[in-house]
Write an enzyme that holds these catalytic residues in place. Structure first.
Site, mmCIF file in Angstrom:
data_model
loop_
_atom_site.group_PDB
_atom_site.id
_atom_site.type_symbol
_atom_site.label_atom_id
_atom_site.label_comp_id
_atom_site.label_asym_id
_atom_site.label_seq_id
_atom_site.Cartn_x
_atom_site.Cartn_y
_atom_site.Cartn_z
ATOM 1 N N LYS A 35 0.831 -1.217 0.000
ATOM 2 C CA LYS A 35 0.000 0.000 0.000
ATOM 3 C C LYS A 35 0.865 1.268 0.000
ATOM 4 C CE LYS A 35 -3.613 -2.483 -0.332
ATOM 5 N NZ LYS A 35 -4.498 -3.138 0.598
HETATM 6 C C1 LIG Z 1 -5.599 -4.232 0.893
HETATM 7 C C2 LIG Z 1 -7.057 -4.010 0.956
HETATM 8 C C3 LIG Z 1 -7.830 -4.350 2.072
HETATM 9 C C4 LIG Z 1 -7.273 -5.125 3.216
HETATM 10 O O1 LIG Z 1 -6.190 -4.498 3.805
HETATM 11 P P1 LIG Z 1 -5.303 -5.308 4.854
HETATM 12 O O2 LIG Z 1 -4.558 -4.239 5.579
HETATM 13 O O3 LIG Z 1 -4.410 -6.206 4.070
HETATM 14 O O4 LIG Z 1 -6.219 -6.071 5.740
HETATM 15 C C5 LIG Z 1 -9.155 -4.009 2.093
HETATM 16 N N1 LIG Z 1 -9.729 -3.383 1.045
HETATM 17 C C6 LIG Z 1 -9.038 -3.066 -0.057
HETATM 18 C C7 LIG Z 1 -9.734 -2.344 -1.156
HETATM 19 C C8 LIG Z 1 -7.685 -3.387 -0.149
HETATM 20 O O5 LIG Z 1 -6.991 -3.088 -1.252
#
Ligand SMILES: *Cc1c(COP(=O)(O)O)cnc(C)c1O
Length: 392
Positions: free
Chosen positions: A189
Site C-alpha cells: 500500500k
Molecule cells: C488491501 C485491501 C484491504 C485489506 O487491507 P489489509 O490491511 O491487508 O487487511 C481491504 N480493502 C481493499 C480495497 C484493499 O486493497
C-alpha cells in the site's frame, strides 16, 4: 542494461528508508515490541496528517481488522444489509460477513471504477443499514452523492480507504466523510508497516469502543498495565478481538508517513508518464482525475480487451512475467469467487461493469521505489507485447 540481466520487478515493492530500519532496530533494543509509545506516536502523526484530533483514530493490525471492528463498534442490527462494490478485495466483503452482517453488491461506474451512487440507491431495501464504498485505486468515490443517499436513508457509511491515504474529495480527506474510514498499511500500500491498519472515526465514542474491541475487549491496554506507572488491573467489558498494532510496525509507519507526500509525487509522475506513453496504445486507460479530487495514485490499471489488442488478459500477464515484470489484477469481481456464489447465489453477470473490468484489468507497477529506467522497462515491455499481438 541488458533486459536478460535485469532483476525481476516485484509488484508493489515498497520504498523503505534508513529511518525505518533504524527505528525498528531502536524499537527492538528498547525491549518494548508490543503496542506502546510508537503506536501512540503513529496515531498522533496520522491524526495530524488527516487534520483530526488523536481520539478520532485507532491503529490496528490490518485494514480488514479496521473494517470488521468498525462495523461491530457501530452496533448495526444482526444480519443488516451493507451495500458495497463488487470491484474490491475479498477482505471488504469478508469483514461484513464476520461482523454478522449481509453484503449486498452495487455495480461500479465504468469510468471511475468506483461504486455507482445510482446503483446504491437501487440496492437499498428496508434491511439496509450501511454503505461501504471503496476509493478504488486511490480515486475518491462520489462522496457528495453517497452522503446524500446516506442522510436520506439514515445509513451508516464506512469508507474503505485501503488505496487512498492521500486522496481528497473537494479538498476534504477521504475517510472523514463517513462514520468510519479504514486504512491499510499492508506491504504493497501507499504507506506500509508490513501489516497494519488505521480506523478514523467521526465519533470519539465509536473509536473508544473500537480500541477496546481491538484488544480482547479489555478496558486497559498492555502499555497502561505494564508501563512505568505500576501494574493496573483491567476488566473485560466485551468479547473483543486480537487486532492491536505492534510498536515494531508503528516504527516503520512513523517514517513512511513522514514521506507520504514525497512518495505520492513520485507515483503521480509515473502514473502520468504511463498515461502519456500509452495514449496511442489499444488499451483502456484510466480516466484522468477530476479537478475537484485528489487521486491517491495507488494503482495504475489498464484494460486489455482481446478484441482490440489481439491478446487475452491472462496471456498478457504471462508475457509481462516472462519479461520479469510483476503485475497485479485489481480485481476480479467478488462475484467470480465460488464461496460467495454458493453462499449468496451471486453471479458475475449481475454486476456487468465490474465483471468486464475485472476480466480485462491489469495493474502495472506503481511504486515510489521504481527508477526511471524501471518505468521505461515496463513501458517497453507493454509496447512489445502489444506489437507482437497485433502482428499475429
Ligand atoms: C488491501 C485491501 C484491504 C485489506 O487491507 P489489509 O490491511 O491487508 O487487511 C481491504 N480493502 C481493499 C480495497 C484493499 O486493497
Amino acid at each position: 542494461m541488458n533486459p536478460n540481466e535485469a532483476p525481476f520487478l516485484v509488484f508493489g515493492a515498497p520504498l523503505i528508508g534508513e529511518e525505518e530500519i533504524l527505528e525498528v532496530e531502536q524499537c527492538l533494543r528498547s525491549g518494548w515490541l508490543g503496542t506502546g509509545p510508537r503506536v501512540a506516536r503513529f496515531e498522533q502523526d496520522f491524526a495530524a496528517y488527516k487534520g483530526v484530533a488523536a481520539p478520532h483514530v485507532a491503529a490496528v493490525n490490518s485494514c480488514t481488522a479496521a473494517l470488521h471492528v468498525s462495523m461491530v463498534a457501530a452496533g448495526l442490527d444482526p444480519g443488516a444489509e451493507v451495500i458495497t462494490t463488487p470491484l474490491t478485495f475479498c477482505a471488504t466483503v469478508n469483514a461484513i460477513i464476520h461482523a454478522g452482517l449481509t453484503p449486498v453488491l452495487a455495480d461500479v461506474d465504468p469510468n471511475t471504477q468506483c461504486i455507482s451512487p445510482a446503483a446504491i440507491e437501487a440496492a437499498i431495501t428496508p434491511r439496509t443499514q450501511a454503505i461501504l464504498p471503496v476509493h478504488f485505486a486511490g480515486r475518491p468515490c462520489d462522496m457528495a452523492s453517497i452522503m446524500d443517499i446516506a442522510v436520506k436513508h439514515k445509513l451508516l457509511v464506512i469508507e474503505d480507504c485501503a488505496h487512498a491515504v492521500e486522496s481528497k474529495y473537494r479538498g476534504q480527506p477521504v475517510g472523514t466523510f463517513g462514520d468510519f474510514g479504514c486504512f491499510s498499511f499492508y506491504a504493497t500500500k501507499n504507506v506500509v508497516t508490513g501489516e497494519g491498519g488505521m480506523i478514523l472515526g467521526r465519533s470519539e465514542a465509536h473509536i473508544a469502543r473500537a480500541k477496546v474491541l481491538a484488544l480482547h475487549g479489555m478496558s486497559k491496554d498492555a502499555w497502561h498495565r505494564f508501563g512505568d506507572q505500576g501494574y493496573k488491573h483491567y476488566q473485560v467489558v466485551e468479547c473483543g478481538f486480537k487486532y492491536n498494532m505492534m510498536d515494531m510496525q508503528a516504527a516503520i509507519g512513523i517514517h513512511q508517513l513522514a514521506r507520504v507526500e514525497q512518495n505520492w509525487l513520485r507515483r503521480r509522475d509515473i502514473w502520468q508518464r504511463y498515461q502519456d506513453e500509452f495514449a496511442p496504445a489499444p488499451l483502456h486507460l484510466p480516466t484522468e482525475p477530476t479537478d475537484d479530487t485528489r487521486h491517491g495514485f495507488h494503482l495504475y490499471t489498464v484494460g486489455v480487451e482481446t478484441q482490440r489488442t489481439g491478446i487475452e488478459r491472462d496471456a498478457f500477464l504471462d508475457q509481462m512475467n516472462r519479461r520479469k515484470i510483476g503485475t497485479g489484477v485489481h480485481y476480479l469481481s467478488v462475484a467470480e469467487h465460488p464461496y460467495y456464489q454458493h453462499r449468496f447465489g451471486w453471479q458475475p453477470e449481475h454486476w456487468p461493469n465490474a465483471m468486464r473490468l475485472g476480466r480485462e484489468t491489469v495493474s502495472l507497477p506503481l511504486s515510489a521505489l521504481l527508477s526511471d529506467s524501471d518505468v521505461t522497462r515496463v513501458i517497453a515491455a507493454v509496447s512489445d507485447i502489444l506489437a507482437n499481438a497485433a502482428a499475429e
